[in-house]
Design a protein around this motif. Sequence first.
Motif, PDB file in Angstrom:
ATOM      1  N   ILE A  89       0.840  -1.200   0.000  1.00 19.66           N
ATOM      2  CA  ILE A  89       0.000   0.000   0.000  1.00 19.66           C
ATOM      3  C   ILE A  89       0.876   1.251   0.000  1.00 19.66           C
ATOM      4  CG2 ILE A  89      -1.596   1.347   1.446  1.00 19.66           C
ATOM      5  CD1 ILE A  89      -3.010  -1.336   2.054  1.00 19.66           C
ATOM      6  N   ASP A  90       1.947   1.212   0.770  1.00 18.73           N
ATOM      7  CA  ASP A  90       2.886   2.329   0.842  1.00 18.73           C
ATOM      8  C   ASP A  90       3.465   2.629  -0.545  1.00 18.73           C
ATOM      9  OD1 ASP A  90       4.301   4.271   2.220  1.00 18.73           O
ATOM     10  OD2 ASP A  90       6.035   2.982   2.517  1.00 18.73           O
ATOM     11  N   LEU A  91       3.871   1.583  -1.240  1.00 16.29           N
ATOM     12  CA  LEU A  91       4.444   1.743  -2.584  1.00 16.29           C
ATOM     13  C   LEU A  91       3.428   2.329  -3.562  1.00 16.29           C
ATOM     14  CD1 LEU A  91       6.491  -1.564  -2.992  1.00 16.29           C
ATOM     15  CD2 LEU A  91       7.412   0.743  -3.056  1.00 16.29           C
ATOM     16  N   LYS A  92       2.209   1.782  -3.535  1.00 14.36           N
ATOM     17  CA  LYS A  92       1.186   2.241  -4.481  1.00 14.36           C
ATOM     18  C   LYS A  92       0.760   3.678  -4.186  1.00 14.36           C
ATOM     19  CE  LYS A  92      -0.707  -2.041  -6.163  1.00 14.36           C
ATOM     20  NZ  LYS A  92      -1.883  -2.598  -6.831  1.00 14.36           N
ATOM     21  N   ALA A  93       0.618   4.009  -2.915  1.00 15.51           N
ATOM     22  CA  ALA A  93       0.231   5.370  -2.532  1.00 15.51           C
ATOM     23  C   ALA A  93       1.339   6.359  -2.906  1.00 15.51           C
ATOM     24  CB  ALA A  93      -0.066   5.438  -1.042  1.00 15.51           C
ATOM     25  N   SER A  94       2.603   5.957  -2.686  1.00 15.67           N
ATOM     26  CA  SER A  94       3.743   6.817  -3.036  1.00 15.67           C
ATOM     27  C   SER A  94       3.802   7.043  -4.544  1.00 15.67           C
ATOM     28  CB  SER A  94       5.055   6.191  -2.575  1.00 15.67           C
ATOM     29  OG  SER A  94       5.059   6.058  -1.185  1.00 15.67           O
ATOM     30  N   ARG A  95       3.496   5.996  -5.302  1.00 18.13           N
ATOM     31  CA  ARG A  95       3.473   6.122  -6.771  1.00 18.13           C
ATOM     32  C   ARG A  95       2.430   7.156  -7.193  1.00 18.13           C
ATOM     33  NH1 ARG A  95       0.467   1.412  -9.501  1.00 18.13           N
ATOM     34  NH2 ARG A  95      -1.148   2.587  -8.418  1.00 18.13           N
ATOM     35  N   ASN A  96       1.220   7.058  -6.632  1.00 16.06           N
ATOM     36  CA  ASN A  96       0.148   8.003  -6.964  1.00 16.06           C
ATOM     37  C   ASN A  96       0.536   9.426  -6.582  1.00 16.06           C
ATOM     38  OD1 ASN A  96      -1.224   5.719  -7.681  1.00 16.06           O
ATOM     39  ND2 ASN A  96      -2.646   5.741  -5.962  1.00 16.06           N
ATOM     40  N   SER A  97       1.145   9.541  -5.403  1.00 14.38           N
ATOM     41  CA  SER A  97       1.568  10.843  -4.887  1.00 14.38           C
ATOM     42  C   SER A  97       2.653  11.461  -5.787  1.00 14.38           C
ATOM     43  CB  SER A  97       2.075  10.659  -3.461  1.00 14.38           C
ATOM     44  OG  SER A  97       2.699  11.793  -3.006  1.00 14.38           O
ATOM     45  N   SER A  98       3.634  10.649  -6.170  1.00 17.81           N
ATOM     46  CA  SER A  98       4.730  11.134  -7.017  1.00 17.81           C
ATOM     47  C   SER A  98       4.231  11.575  -8.389  1.00 17.81           C
ATOM     48  CB  SER A  98       5.789  10.049  -7.209  1.00 17.81           C
ATOM     49  OG  SER A  98       6.285   9.654  -5.968  1.00 17.81           O
ATOM     50  N   THR A  99       3.297  10.799  -8.938  1.00 22.74           N
ATOM     51  CA  THR A  99       2.714  11.148 -10.241  1.00 22.74           C
ATOM     52  C   THR A  99       2.011  12.493 -10.149  1.00 22.74           C
ATOM     53  OG1 THR A  99       2.410   8.804 -10.697  1.00 22.74           O
ATOM     54  CG2 THR A  99       1.184  10.328 -12.087  1.00 22.74           C
ATOM     55  N   THR A 100       1.251  12.693  -9.078  1.00 25.27           N
ATOM     56  CA  THR A 100       0.527  13.948  -8.880  1.00 25.27           C
ATOM     57  C   THR A 100       1.498  15.119  -8.776  1.00 25.27           C
ATOM     58  OG1 THR A 100      -1.144  12.714  -7.657  1.00 25.27           O
ATOM     59  CG2 THR A 100      -1.214  15.102  -7.430  1.00 25.27           C
ATOM     60  N   PHE A 101       2.577  14.926  -7.993  1.00 25.12           N
ATOM     61  CA  PHE A 101       3.562  16.004  -7.833  1.00 25.12           C
ATOM     62  C   PHE A 101       4.248  16.315  -9.161  1.00 25.12           C
ATOM     63  CE2 PHE A 101       7.681  17.851  -6.720  1.00 25.12           C
ATOM     64  CZ  PHE A 101       7.244  18.923  -5.964  1.00 25.12           C
TER      65      PHE A 101
END
Lengths: 148, 70
Positions: A89-101
């Motif tokens: 979950i940490d990896l997937k959430a970080s991926r979404n967050s990084s894409t947004t940034f």
Amino acid sequence: MSYQEKKALLNMMITFGVMIIYGSYVYNNNWNPNFNTDEELQFWAKTLLFVIPVQIVIHILVHILFSIINSIATKNTEFELTDEFDKIIDLKASRNSSTTFSLGMIAGFVVIYMGYGLTYFFISLIAAGMISEIVDGISRVYYYRQGV
Amino acid sequence: MAKLKVKNKIRTLRFMNGEMTQQQLAETVGVSRQTIVAIEKEKYSPSLELAFKIAQTFKVPLEEVFFYEI
């Protein structure tokens, strides 16, 4: 709501709260509309460099407080565990967050290209940071509830 | 979220093992209760290592806990 979900939402609220409060303080006390380019860059560098340790310290303090309150209220130590499910979950959430940034950063370059100046570029970056934190929190809650 | 095709009988096996709680199973295999809930509800497929640990806890072969629905 589980401990992990509460923690994700708490992270989101801390980041948002600190940025709003600190942003208002900086704008009211340090901002000068007559800055030249070098002064403006220095102002933004100082502002962003200072907000990083502030965010980290506040995050640590609030999380310690939250852990204590949560363990007293629920009488369990579930929060001490970080297992494979949490890591995915940490990896997937970080991926979404990084894409947004990243999208926010591109928006910042578009703003500069359109001739709006440095101030709006840095405002775009800060907004991207805040939105990415919200995306991160919502993603975590979503994955914990819906699965991965 | 696409429905997982890996199904399990964890709920039944917990019942057959003296109504073992999710918390007890979680502590035995070293994960959080929330992870056991997610696996049991088929929202998450565990790693092979965790799947074997769960099977060993119930003292049954892996295929008696997890199976693939075609």
